[in-house]
Structure formats: C-alpha cells, structure tokens
Design an enzyme around this catalytic site. Structure first.
Site, mmCIF file in Angstrom:
data_model
loop_
_atom_site.group_PDB
_atom_site.id
_atom_site.type_symbol
_atom_site.label_atom_id
_atom_site.label_comp_id
_atom_site.label_asym_id
_atom_site.label_seq_id
_atom_site.Cartn_x
_atom_site.Cartn_y
_atom_site.Cartn_z
ATOM 1 N N CYS B 130 69.140 26.203 63.844
ATOM 2 C CA CYS B 130 70.170 27.237 63.692
ATOM 3 C C CYS B 130 71.433 26.827 64.439
ATOM 4 C CB CYS B 130 69.697 28.584 64.220
ATOM 5 S SG CYS B 130 70.981 29.847 64.070
ATOM 6 N N GLY B 218 75.424 27.298 50.381
ATOM 7 C CA GLY B 218 75.925 27.479 49.022
ATOM 8 C C GLY B 218 76.059 26.136 48.308
#
Lengths: 256, 302
Positions: B130, B218
């Site tokens: 992360c 994305g």
C-alpha cells in the site's frame, strides 16, 4: 433499490455557456425508481479521457411524465461532454444514490431552501415535495451575476423566491448570508452550494438556532460506499458522503 | 461449457474472477448489481489490527485513463470485522478472502492469527504494497528482506490455509520480491498494487491529494501490470494472480495469457458495478470461440 439503467435524452437545453438542463426517460419505458429529494445519480460519460462516472444531483422528478431532470454545470471534461449531448442520445445512470433531505417538519414550519450556483439543482425537487406535504417552502438563491441564476421560473412556480447576486445585477447585492430573510424566524435551512457558502450559512443557522441540513459534493468515485474516497470528517469519524450523505445535519459535521 | 475453475495455492475457485481489495467494500455494496455467489472469490477491504481513520480528504483524483487514490486503509480493525461484518458476509458460495495490512511485522501476524480460525475466510491476501500509509505497507514490499520477513511471520501465524502476498510495482525487480515471498511459504502472489503517482492542480498550485502522492490505478497501469505478471510468472512456481486496470473480459484474458492463473477486478467496479459478471460471461464465450475446454490451457502461453 439502486440500479444501473439506460436513459434516453428527451431534450437538453443549454443555459448560457456553462449549464444545461437535461430531461431523461428510462430507455426501456419502465417506471422511474423511487427517488428522494437530495439524492443523486452517477452518470457514465462516454468520452475520451473520462473514466469515472460523474455524480449529478436530482433536479426534478416528474412522475406523471416519467421524466428525470438533471441540471449540469460545466466543471470539466466529463460535464462538458454532457452539456454537448443531444436529444435522442443514450446515457447510463447509476441511481438513486445517497440519503436525501429530511422532509418531516412540524405543521406550519418555515423552511428556507438556500442554493448557490448550480447548488440550486436539488432544491427544486425538494421544494416540490415539501409543497406536496403542505409546507410553503421559500427559496433563497444566490449567484455571481444574474446570468448564473438558473431556472428561476421553475422555483417561482413552487414558492416564494429571494435572490442575491454578488454583483447586484438582480435582487440583494452580496452573498446569501446578507439577505434579510435569514434574520427572520425559521424552522430549518436546507443548503446546497459551494463549501464556503454552506459553511457561512451553517454559522448563521447556529447563531439563529435554526436547524440546518447541507448537501456536500465531495469528489467521489464509486457512489456506493466502496472506494472510501469521498469521506467527510464527522462526529462519528470519516464517513462516505455518497452513502451517509450527501445530506448532513450541520450537527453531524465538524465545521467550526 | 469450458472448465473455468482454477486453483490458487490450494484454494479451488469456480472461475478466475476475483475483486480487488479496496474497490469492492465488503461485497454488500454490490449486491443490488451482481450475484456474489458467481465470483471466483471476493477480496474485501484492507483490514488492520487496530481501527484506522485513513487519510484526510481529498483522497482521489481522476487522471488520464486512471485515478489516483490515497485512502490510507480506512477500516474498523480486525476485531470489529470478525464480530460485526464477517457474520453478514461469510455464507456466499464464492470464497471470502480478507486483505491484511499492518504497520509492523507483529501487526500483520496478529491480524492473520485472529482471522485463521474463521471457517468462512478461505484465504488471506497480505498487502505489503500500500503506497498510502506512512508506516508499514509498501515499506515491506519494496525490499526482498522486508517482504520475506512479513511473509515468514504471517505464514507461521496462518498455517495450513491459503496465503497470497500482494506485491508492489514500485520496485526495481518485482520478480526478486516474488521469489523472496515464495521462499518463505507464500502460496500465491497477486500483482500489481497501485503505482505511486502524483498530480497537481496548477491553478491552485497545490497537489490534488491531501497526501501529495497516491496510488495510480485503472487502464493507465495495465501494460505495466501485464509485463510484471509475465515476468513474475516466469520467476516463480506458485500461481500468480493478475490485476491492474482490467476493465473487461478481454483485459482479463490478456493477464491470463501473460501468466495469471486468476485475476482481480478493481477500479472497473467503480465504473460498472456489474463488470465482474460480464467478465465471467466473456471468459465462457472466449473459451467457446477458441475451442478451449479448460481455461487453465491459456495460462502463461506467451
């Protein structure tokens, strides 16, 4: 029930250069889902460079004609493409999203619906619903100049309209908080507009001891409470504006 | 109809389609649009030992063919999850996988230990990648020694059940990291987590995100992800789970050809909440069109 649905654009009227009022009907002829004032839709924009859906508040729901109206401001590539769309084209919507304004109040309550810029959008449907419930909603609408006052006639058909413009080209000159109607007694303010305006109205509400609900428009992705991007700090910690809001009572927020 | 079932480190999935952590909430948010029972597995929001409020708003900005996020692992902690959320979501026919994160090695291990007894949790995915938390997260995923240390500790705390380690693309050699976690007992690796990025509002002259930098996801990241899956699949023997910008069935097949045994769908859930179902349908159709009887045949054929 939330759903993904194709709509057909019945008409899309430009209002000046920066706004449009788009009327939509379900493409499959089905009946519009239940929608509460203050809820919003997420519109898929089929244009290069736009990935995420755009959250747009519900401006009006005409049950008889089965038509949903959106008021859109050109805020970038996605909304600009919406403004350019034509009657007959299709749009994919995710709806209805969010919680909505509260529409319960004591009989005879004085309810003032305060909108700034395109923030006036959800107040039309709210005003209509309040009127149906026997209230006499008043609108206080603010804009930079007379050209940015949107759909005034629609509001006038629902209730009394007070107007403010920053340049004084219409109504009282200055911000909405300068309008004398806010120094009169009221039961509740409903407010939607730019954040500084909503914060100013919240302050007036606290001073006057008036209940106040605001509709936030934090940047969001999913609209479903999954991505946790649109959070607002509240007395309960960070919560998603898309599911716990967009409408909050100012007592839930940590605004000064 | 072709066989779509795949095996990820001992866990049999009815099809290769999973949801990427942090893009699917706890699954419940998507029940109006999809049948969760049809998924291969659903990987839920990153869970930590203690509750986390996440980063300040703004946490997201759209970028060309993608988005940057800086959510920062907002969650109510593993105990809240076990007591309040798990009972609601444990009984779907598809497998529940919990994504686990931590600020230090002990936190990772303790969170895994608390999840281990839950029959409804079929696997954990350990997030050493992360980019949006100050401590832990990606710090462990960017060195072979850090990645190995977390994997070793979690392996001991989580014996006999499937352990997937989610890798960061923000490294010089992702294949080295993958080998390091394989050597410490990971049953599978998933990749890629988001690519670290940044975007500036030039009118206001300030970053779009409260944290300045964030994680890019994305379609913009897809070619990078496909390349990394291809490299890692050649470097390790354990199954690889591919993710990064999968928007449709075609993209999912691309990852499988590159070497992914299964795939995760992330950002696409924000655009079309029913996308996972469409990807499963596409896979069935793809196999039929190409005369494939078992989807495992195409894995890593490049």
């Amino acid at each position: 029930m939330k759903q993904v649905k194709d709509f057909i654009i019945i008409d899309n009227c430009k209002i000046g250069e920066a706004y449009c009022k788009m009327r939509l009907a379900p493409a499959d002829g089905s009946i519009l889902p239940e929608m509460l004032p203050g809820q919003f839709v997420e519109v898929a924009v089929e244009t290069p460079g736009v990935l995420l859906r755009r959250p747009i508040s519900i401006n009006d729901v005409d049950r008889q004609a089965n038509i949903l109206t959106l008021l859109v401001r050109n805020a970038g590539r996605g909304t600009s493409a919406l403004i350019d769309m034509k009657a007959g084209e299709r749009l994919n919507l995710l709806l209805p999203l969010g919680n909505g304004f509260s529409t319960e109040a004591p009989a005879g309550a004085r309810l003032i619906l305060i909108g700034g810029g395109v923030g006036v959008a959800p107040l039309l449907y709210l005003g209509k619903v309040l009127k149906e419930k026997g209230f006499e909603p008043e609108f206080l609408l603010g804009a930079r100049t007379v050209a940015d006052l949107l759909s005034l006639d629609d509001f006038k058909a629902v209730g009394k309209v007070h107007v403010c413009t920053e340049d004084g080209s219409e109504g009282v000159k200055g911000f909405v908080t300068a309008h004398p109607c806010l120094s009169e007694k009221a039961t509740r303010y409903y407010c939607c507009g730019p954040a500084p305006m909503m914060k100013a109205v919240a302050k007036v509400a606290r001073q006057n001891g008036v209940d106040c609900e605001v509709s936030l428009e934090n940047m969001m992705a999913c609209g479903l409470g999954a991505c946790l991007c649109c959070v607002e700090k509240t007395v309960k910690g960070n919560v998603c504006v898309c599911t716990e809001g967009p409408v909050f009572n100012i007592n839930e927020l940590t605004w000064e | 109809m072709a066989n779509l079932s795949v095996n990820i480190g001992g866990l049999e999935l009815q099809n290769p389609v999973m949801t990427a952590s942090g893009t699917f909430g706890y699954g419940e948010e998507f029940t109006p649009f999809i049948d969760i029972n049809r998924l291969g597995a659903y990987i839920i929001k990153g869970t930590t030992l203690n509750p986390r409020q996440g980063n300040d708003y703004p946490r997201m900005v759209e970028t060309p063919a993608g988005m940057l996020n800086a959510v920062g692992l907002q969650n109510k902690g593993v105990d809240y999850f076990i007591e309040h959320i798990y009972p609601r979501i444990k009984d779907y026919k598809s497998h529940l996988i919990v994504n686990v994160s931590g600020a230090n090695v002990d936190d990772y291990a303790e969170t895994a230990r608390r999840l281990h007894p839950l029959d409804g949790v079929k696997a954990i995915e350990v997030n050493i990648s992360c980019p949006n938390v100050k401590e832990g997260g990606m710090a462990f995923g960017t060195t072979t020694s850090g990645a190995a240390a977390v994997t070793k500790a979690v392996r001991e705390a989580y014996p006999g059940k499937t352990l997937i380690v989610k890798l960061s693309p923000n490294v010089t050699s992702i294949a080295d990291i993958a080998r390091a976690v394989e050597a410490e007992g990971a049953d599978s690796v998933s990749l890629i987590n988001t690519l670290m990025g940044m975007s500036i509002d030039v009118e206001k002259r300030r970053p779009h995100l409260s944290t300045v930098t964030g994680g890019l996801s994305g379609p913009a990241v897809r070619p990078v992800a496909v390349r990394m899956v291809w490299q890692v699949a050649k470097a390790v023997k354990i199954p690889v789970v591919g993710l990064g910008g999968i928007m449709n069935g075609r993209d999912a097949i691309e990852f499988m050809l590159a070497g992914a045994r299964a795939i995760e769908i992330g950002t696409a859930n924000f655009v079309d909440p029913a996308v996972t179902m469409k990807v499963i349908d596409y896979m069935e159709d793809y196999c039929q069109r190409h005369g494939i009887s078992d989807i495992n045949e195409i894995v890593g054929c490049i």
